[in-house]
Write a protein that holds these residues in place. Structure first.
Motif, PDB file in Angstrom:
ATOM      1  N   ASP A 135      31.774 110.164  99.134  1.00  0.00           N
ATOM      2  CA  ASP A 135      30.090 109.842  99.305  1.00  0.00           C
ATOM      3  C   ASP A 135      29.164 108.486  98.670  1.00  0.00           C
ATOM      4  OD1 ASP A 135      29.229 111.424 101.385  1.00  0.00           O
ATOM      5  OD2 ASP A 135      29.979 113.246 100.232  1.00  0.00           O
ATOM      6  N   PHE A 136      28.603 107.600  98.751  1.00  0.00           N
ATOM      7  CA  PHE A 136      27.459 106.672  98.437  1.00  0.00           C
ATOM      8  C   PHE A 136      26.411 108.161  96.982  1.00  0.00           C
ATOM      9  CE2 PHE A 136      27.614 104.675 102.330  1.00  0.00           C
ATOM     10  CZ  PHE A 136      28.219 103.939 101.981  1.00  0.00           C
ATOM     11  N   VAL A 137      26.475 107.057  95.826  1.00  0.00           N
ATOM     12  CA  VAL A 137      25.284 107.280  94.766  1.00  0.00           C
ATOM     13  C   VAL A 137      24.759 106.625  94.855  1.00  0.00           C
ATOM     14  CG1 VAL A 137      27.881 109.099  93.662  1.00  0.00           C
ATOM     15  CG2 VAL A 137      27.025 106.187  92.880  1.00  0.00           C
ATOM     16  N   SER A 138      24.452 105.702  95.537  1.00  0.00           N
ATOM     17  CA  SER A 138      23.263 104.483  94.701  1.00  0.00           C
ATOM     18  C   SER A 138      22.766 104.368  96.232  1.00  0.00           C
ATOM     19  CB  SER A 138      23.216 103.307  94.432  1.00  0.00           C
ATOM     20  OG  SER A 138      23.722 102.314  94.924  1.00  0.00           O
ATOM     21  N   PHE A 139      23.161 104.644  97.236  1.00  0.00           N
ATOM     22  CA  PHE A 139      23.208 103.766  98.632  1.00  0.00           C
ATOM     23  C   PHE A 139      22.622 105.296 100.073  1.00  0.00           C
ATOM     24  CE2 PHE A 139      24.393 102.318 102.946  1.00  0.00           C
ATOM     25  CZ  PHE A 139      23.507 102.144 103.647  1.00  0.00           C
ATOM     26  N   MET A 140      21.471 105.409  99.787  1.00  0.00           N
ATOM     27  CA  MET A 140      20.947 106.594  99.790  1.00  0.00           C
ATOM     28  C   MET A 140      20.344 106.602 101.462  1.00  0.00           C
ATOM     29  SD  MET A 140      20.496 108.555  98.212  1.00  0.00           S
ATOM     30  CE  MET A 140      21.751 107.812  96.881  1.00  0.00           C
ATOM     31  N   SER A 141      20.597 104.968 102.105  1.00  0.00           N
ATOM     32  CA  SER A 141      20.184 105.030 103.672  1.00  0.00           C
ATOM     33  C   SER A 141      21.842 105.297 104.421  1.00  0.00           C
ATOM     34  CB  SER A 141      20.029 103.517 103.862  1.00  0.00           C
ATOM     35  OG  SER A 141      18.779 103.614 103.221  1.00  0.00           O
ATOM     36  N   GLY A 142      22.827 104.846 103.876  1.00  0.00           N
ATOM     37  CA  GLY A 142      23.827 105.228 103.746  1.00  0.00           C
ATOM     38  C   GLY A 142      24.495 107.378 103.568  1.00  0.00           C
ATOM     39  N   ASN A 143      23.765 107.772 102.777  1.00  0.00           N
ATOM     40  CA  ASN A 143      23.778 109.328 102.309  1.00  0.00           C
ATOM     41  C   ASN A 143      22.749 109.517 103.596  1.00  0.00           C
ATOM     42  OD1 ASN A 143      26.001 109.064 101.041  1.00  0.00           O
ATOM     43  ND2 ASN A 143      24.388 109.397  99.588  1.00  0.00           N
ATOM     44  N   THR A 144      21.705 109.053 103.877  1.00  0.00           N
ATOM     45  CA  THR A 144      20.960 109.914 105.283  1.00  0.00           C
ATOM     46  C   THR A 144      21.345 110.350 106.426  1.00  0.00           C
ATOM     47  OG1 THR A 144      18.827 108.973 103.958  1.00  0.00           O
ATOM     48  CG2 THR A 144      18.711 109.673 106.354  1.00  0.00           C
ATOM     49  N   THR A 145      21.858 109.197 107.143  1.00  0.00           N
ATOM     50  CA  THR A 145      23.037 108.791 108.153  1.00  0.00           C
ATOM     51  C   THR A 145      24.264 109.898 108.202  1.00  0.00           C
ATOM     52  OG1 THR A 145      22.540 106.541 108.462  1.00  0.00           O
ATOM     53  CG2 THR A 145      23.934 107.749 109.893  1.00  0.00           C
ATOM     54  N   ARG A 146      24.858 110.438 106.748  1.00  0.00           N
ATOM     55  CA  ARG A 146      25.811 110.939 106.990  1.00  0.00           C
ATOM     56  C   ARG A 146      25.491 111.852 106.926  1.00  0.00           C
ATOM     57  NH1 ARG A 146      31.028 109.261 103.204  1.00  0.00           N
ATOM     58  NH2 ARG A 146      30.803 107.035 103.916  1.00  0.00           N
ATOM     59  N   ALA A 147      24.553 112.739 105.848  1.00  0.00           N
ATOM     60  CA  ALA A 147      23.568 113.975 106.580  1.00  0.00           C
ATOM     61  C   ALA A 147      23.257 114.747 107.363  1.00  0.00           C
ATOM     62  CB  ALA A 147      22.258 114.147 105.281  1.00  0.00           C
ATOM     63  N   SER A 148      23.025 113.495 107.813  1.00  0.00           N
ATOM     64  CA  SER A 148      22.466 113.637 109.811  1.00  0.00           C
ATOM     65  C   SER A 148      24.056 113.726 110.587  1.00  0.00           C
ATOM     66  CB  SER A 148      21.807 112.329 110.702  1.00  0.00           C
ATOM     67  OG  SER A 148      20.385 112.576 109.867  1.00  0.00           O
ATOM     68  N   VAL A 149      24.487 113.468 110.343  1.00  0.00           N
ATOM     69  CA  VAL A 149      26.080 113.495 111.098  1.00  0.00           C
ATOM     70  C   VAL A 149      26.346 115.263 110.767  1.00  0.00           C
ATOM     71  CG1 VAL A 149      28.631 112.694 110.917  1.00  0.00           C
ATOM     72  CG2 VAL A 149      26.474 110.958 111.374  1.00  0.00           C
ATOM     73  N   ALA A 150      26.503 115.418 109.336  1.00  0.00           N
ATOM     74  CA  ALA A 150      27.521 116.024 108.397  1.00  0.00           C
ATOM     75  C   ALA A 150      26.541 117.664 109.389  1.00  0.00           C
ATOM     76  CB  ALA A 150      27.626 116.240 107.268  1.00  0.00           C
TER      77      ALA A 150
END
Length: 225
Positions: A42-57
């Motif tokens: 997972d990303f450690v600085s790209f929080m837009s990507g992690n927001t999408t990944r969290a939602s999908v998870a």
């Protein structure tokens, strides 16, 4: 040399130093993000990507991963807040020293992936407080979506005849992050988890460089309100 010309020269020098620092810090952020993505998934600085990944998870009922990612988002916010506090209480270069310590702690925790993930995110959040602006123009260090957007909008205005070229500097953090990500990915392929020590050393080196920047100039790189 007139006072006005001297001021322009100092402003140009200050801007050049600030942009070089932005490029170096973005390089560090890109390197760390690539290493985090390859090592932890997972990303450690790209929080837009992690927001999408969290939602999908969460939608896919992967609650553990979703909660971890949401925890990462919160940690990023906290990192930004702590970075500003360190910058105000001490000096902006102190943020880089703080980041170096966090990155070293993360490298030590290779067998505790969740804690390592959160420490890396905390460091990437904090590093944003080291440089916030260049001569009043906002810059991003650990994310480039905003920079590319500002670059694109500036390009559109230039095409329409508005000849302000300040928007050109927005490409600097993108170039830095791109180069850093390539380097980080290559390092992980070559030396594996040991690569995480390199961002810590790089942040320490940047601290040593930033200490040499005059206090008056450093104060112009951060927001005071």
């Amino acid at each position: 040399m007139t006072i006005q010309r001297r001021r322009r020269l100092i402003k140009r020098q200050r801007s050049s130093v600030g942009l070089a620092l932005v490029a170096a810090i973005s390089f560090l952020a890109g390197m760390t993000d690539a290493m985090g993505l390859m090592s932890l998934g997972d990303f450690v600085s790209f929080m837009s990507g992690n927001t999408t990944r969290a939602s999908v998870a969460l939608i896919q009922a992967d609650v553990a991963r979703g909660v971890l990612l949401i925890g990462g988002l919160s940690t990023f916010v906290i990192g930004n807040a702590v970075g500003v506090m360190v910058s105000i209480r001490f000096r902006p270069h102190s943020v880089l020293l703080f980041v170096s310590v966090l990155l070293a702690c993360a490298a030590l925790l290779a067998d505790r992936r969740e804690m390592q993930f959160l420490l890396l995110i905390l460091a990437m959040g904090a590093i944003n407080a080291s440089v916030e602006q260049i001569e009043g123009l906002p810059v991003g260090l650990t994310y480039v979506t905003g920079a590319l957007s500002r670059f694109g909008r500036g390009l559109g205005r230039w095409v329409m005849g508005i000849r302000n070229t300040h928007w050109v500097i927005q490409i600097v953090p993108w170039l830095g992050m791109m180069a850093g990500a390539i380097s980080g990915a290559a390092l992980v392929q070559e030396i594996g988890s040991l690569a995480l020590w390199i961002p810590s050393a790089a942040a320490l080196l940047l601290t040593a460089v930033a200490i040499q920047i005059p206090r008056r100039w450093q104060s112009r790189f951060i927001q005071h309100r």
